[in-house]
Design an enzyme around this catalytic site. Structure first.
Site, PDB file in Angstrom:
ATOM      1  N   HIS A 261       0.838  -1.209   0.000  1.00  0.00           N
ATOM      2  CA  HIS A 261       0.000   0.000   0.000  1.00  0.00           C
ATOM      3  C   HIS A 261       0.874   1.261   0.000  1.00  0.00           C
ATOM      4  O   HIS A 261       0.732   2.136  -0.861  1.00  0.00           O
ATOM      5  CB  HIS A 261      -0.912  -0.021   1.233  1.00  0.00           C
ATOM      6  CG  HIS A 261      -1.834   1.150   1.325  1.00  0.00           C
ATOM      7  ND1 HIS A 261      -3.147   1.101   0.910  1.00  0.00           N
ATOM      8  CD2 HIS A 261      -1.649   2.413   1.775  1.00  0.00           C
ATOM      9  CE1 HIS A 261      -3.717   2.278   1.094  1.00  0.00           C
ATOM     10  NE2 HIS A 261      -2.830   3.101   1.632  1.00  0.00           N
ATOM     11  N   GLU A 262       1.800   1.336   0.934  1.00  0.00           N
ATOM     12  CA  GLU A 262       2.661   2.522   1.024  1.00  0.00           C
ATOM     13  C   GLU A 262       3.545   2.641  -0.212  1.00  0.00           C
ATOM     14  O   GLU A 262       3.865   3.739  -0.663  1.00  0.00           O
ATOM     15  CB  GLU A 262       3.508   2.493   2.306  1.00  0.00           C
ATOM     16  CG  GLU A 262       2.710   2.506   3.615  1.00  0.00           C
ATOM     17  CD  GLU A 262       1.647   3.601   3.702  1.00  0.00           C
ATOM     18  OE1 GLU A 262       1.838   4.675   3.090  1.00  0.00           O
ATOM     19  OE2 GLU A 262       0.619   3.377   4.362  1.00  0.00           O
ATOM     20  N   HIS A 265       1.692   4.540  -2.826  1.00  0.00           N
ATOM     21  CA  HIS A 265       1.783   5.990  -2.566  1.00  0.00           C
ATOM     22  C   HIS A 265       3.149   6.524  -3.006  1.00  0.00           C
ATOM     23  O   HIS A 265       3.259   7.577  -3.630  1.00  0.00           O
ATOM     24  CB  HIS A 265       1.626   6.268  -1.069  1.00  0.00           C
ATOM     25  CG  HIS A 265       0.202   6.236  -0.580  1.00  0.00           C
ATOM     26  ND1 HIS A 265      -0.788   7.015  -1.115  1.00  0.00           N
ATOM     27  CD2 HIS A 265      -0.387   5.531   0.425  1.00  0.00           C
ATOM     28  CE1 HIS A 265      -1.935   6.789  -0.454  1.00  0.00           C
ATOM     29  NE2 HIS A 265      -1.717   5.887   0.477  1.00  0.00           N
ATOM     30  N   GLU A 291      -4.704   7.754  -3.135  1.00  0.00           N
ATOM     31  CA  GLU A 291      -5.199   6.487  -2.598  1.00  0.00           C
ATOM     32  C   GLU A 291      -5.479   5.488  -3.721  1.00  0.00           C
ATOM     33  O   GLU A 291      -5.410   4.272  -3.507  1.00  0.00           O
ATOM     34  CB  GLU A 291      -6.452   6.783  -1.771  1.00  0.00           C
ATOM     35  CG  GLU A 291      -6.814   5.746  -0.743  1.00  0.00           C
ATOM     36  CD  GLU A 291      -5.785   5.550   0.366  1.00  0.00           C
ATOM     37  OE1 GLU A 291      -4.899   6.401   0.561  1.00  0.00           O
ATOM     38  OE2 GLU A 291      -5.865   4.498   1.025  1.00  0.00           O
TER      39      GLU A 291
HETATM   40 ZN    ZN Z   1      -3.203   5.200   1.820  1.00  0.00          ZN
END
Ligand code: ZN
Length: 497
Positions: A261-262, A265, A291
């Site tokens: 997830h990170e 980003h 996101e």
């Molecule tokens: Zn996030």
């Protein structure tokens, strides 16, 4: 490039330098700072924040912004930069100084009250501060101004141009299409995920995390991963984008997907155009699009069958207890759909009801159709209606998120927007590159990253999120793509149809 714009750029670089320096201090505070560093660190951050604010609201800056518009040889990107800088400047100026002070006091008070309320597991401890916070947010929205709905003004800080009209329509689709599908899944045979709990050595998890980051294209020459209490990513420039993670040894759910997830980003931040440092076109366009990048990697890739066809052998090699667990069982376990109380633990389908409930609640609080004293009952009723579960304590209910205590009204919808944009982007990627799934299975992620770079990352704030989506996919955000993605995936997992 115009000479006035050159001067303006030098100035905005200075503002950016100070802001990124604050980010370095914040990152250090969350990762390596020893406990005694706290008090002077808070002072240092406050000093730099004051400097950034002064620079961003000075008369000199106002003059530079005016003069830059006189340049006759500006390209479209620099014109857009000036337009956005002017917008930001005007918006910033709207909030009177005493209001900013009031807001910051209310925020620290509310955060403190929220901590106390969490300790007591009692919403009534937080309610008076929340009431004050709601009033201040209403005041803020009125100062900013809005044309249709008061809540629009608050969303604008996180998702520029988003409106209640648009978000209401999205969540109407969620209710109409996703709710019946969840009911169908609830009737299916539950999946076993007991093997996801046990003991999973910290070092092995950490090494897998690094390995996956590398594979997905995260540039370790322009970033690094460290440990923090809550995983996050932060940027000091396009060439230094940090990610953090945390490792829990008692289950496998936490670590790897939060790394992925990170990473999503961070790939966005690493892909912003270098020459736009300190300018709006060197920044992410919205939190929803940010996101979309993290969720695309976490869910659309990191929880896909093809990814685990590729990666499960490594996982099994790292954790011997998985030797007796088949690939099919593991893939099902990482995609279990089950209503639960805590948003951050939710699966990728029920998640959107957590968001919808928060959105509807805070919209009503801000428009004044729901009183803070009735918010808890409304929360609990909504969990019963949409997820079929009975909330029995406030920490697992209305007190679970930090957002309201930080004044983050209008933030929640960006999480769902992210997933919906991600599904739409994936559909388009597949159209342009039918080998998308095959490539993942072979561990090749370059083409996918190149698509995101070309269609999203390189533009910074040049386009709004809707424009970006239209340019990349031919239409604005459309929930149908998420629903199609979900059905295809979960029909197979739950043996439906
Ligand atoms: Zn996030």
């Amino acid at each position: 490039m115009g000479t006035h714009f050159e001067k303006l750029k030098l100035y905005t670089n200075k503002i950016a330098d100070v802001k990124y320096a604050i980010s370095v201090l914040n990152w250090d505070q969350e990762t390596y700072m020893p406990p005694k560093g706290q008090s002077f660190r808070a002072q240092q951050i406050a000093t730099l924040s004051g400097m950034a604010h002064e620079l961003a609201s000075s008369q000199e800056y106002a003059n530079l912004l005016q003069e830059a518009q006189w340049d006759s040889d500006l390209n479209p990107i620099d014109k857009r930069n000036i337009e956005l800088l002017l917008n930001d400047f005007e918006k910033n100026k709207k909030l009177p100084k005493d209001f900013v002070i009031k807001l910051s006091q209310a925020t620290s008070e509310a955060f403190h009250a929220w901590i106390q309320a969490r300790k007591a597991n009692d919403f009534t401890v937080f309610a008076p501060s929340l009431e004050k916070m709601v009033q201040i947010q209403q005041e803020k929205a009125k100062i900013y101004g809005y044309t249709e709905h008061i809540y629009d003004a608050l969303m604008d800080d996180y998702e520029p141009k988003a409106t209640v009209k648009q978000i209401d329509k999205l969540f109407a689709d969620v209710k109409q299409q996703l709710k019946p599908y969840l009911d169908t899944i609830a009737q299916a045979k539950p999946l076993d995920d007991s093997f996801m709990y046990g003991h999973f050595a910290k070092d092995s998890q950490w090494n897998l995390g690094l390995d996956v980051l590398k594979m997905l294209g995260y540039d370790f020459e322009a970033g690094r991963q460290d440990i923090s209490e809550h995983p996050f990513s932060t940027s000091f420039s396009m060439q230094d984008v940090r990610v953090t993670t945390r490792v829990r040894e008692d289950n496998l759910y936490d670590m790897l997907w939060s790394c992925i997830h990170e990473c999503g980003h961070a790939l966005y931040e690493q892909g912003l155009p270098l020459e736009q440092y300190g300018l709006p076109c060197g920044e992410a366009t919205s939190l929803g699009i940010h996101e979309s990048q993290s969720r695309f990697y976490e869910n659309n890739i990191g929880r896909s069958q093809v990814f685990w066809n590729l990666y499960y052998p490594k996982m099994q090699a790292a954790f011997p207890s998985l030797q007796t667990v088949s690939l099919a069982q593991f893939y099902q376990a990482v995609n279990v759909v089950k209503p639960s109380f805590i948003r951050t633990d939710a699966d990728e389908l029920t998640y959107h009801f957590h968001i919808m409930i928060r959105y509807e609640l805070e919209k009503k609080l801000i428009e004044g159709s729901l009183a803070v004293k009735d918010a808890k009952a409304a929360w609990n009723q909504a969990y019963k209606d949409y997820l079929g579960i009975e909330v029995t304590n406030d920490n697992e209910g209305i007190l679970q998120d930090v957002h309201w205590s930080h004044g983050g009204f209008g933030y929640f919808p960006t999480y769902s927007l992210g997933s919906f944009y991600a599904a739409q982007f994936q559909a388009q990627i597949l159209k342009e590159n039918p080998a998308f799934f095959d490539e993942i299975e072979e561990g090749k992620f370059e083409n996918t990253l190149a698509w995101l770079r070309k269609n999203i990352h390189q533009h910074g704030r040049f386009y709004s999120s809707e424009e970006l989506c239209k340019n990349a996919t031919g239409e604005g955000l459309n929930f149908t793509y998420f629903m199609r993605y979900a059905k295809k995936k979960y029909d197979a997992i739950y043996g439906l149809n």
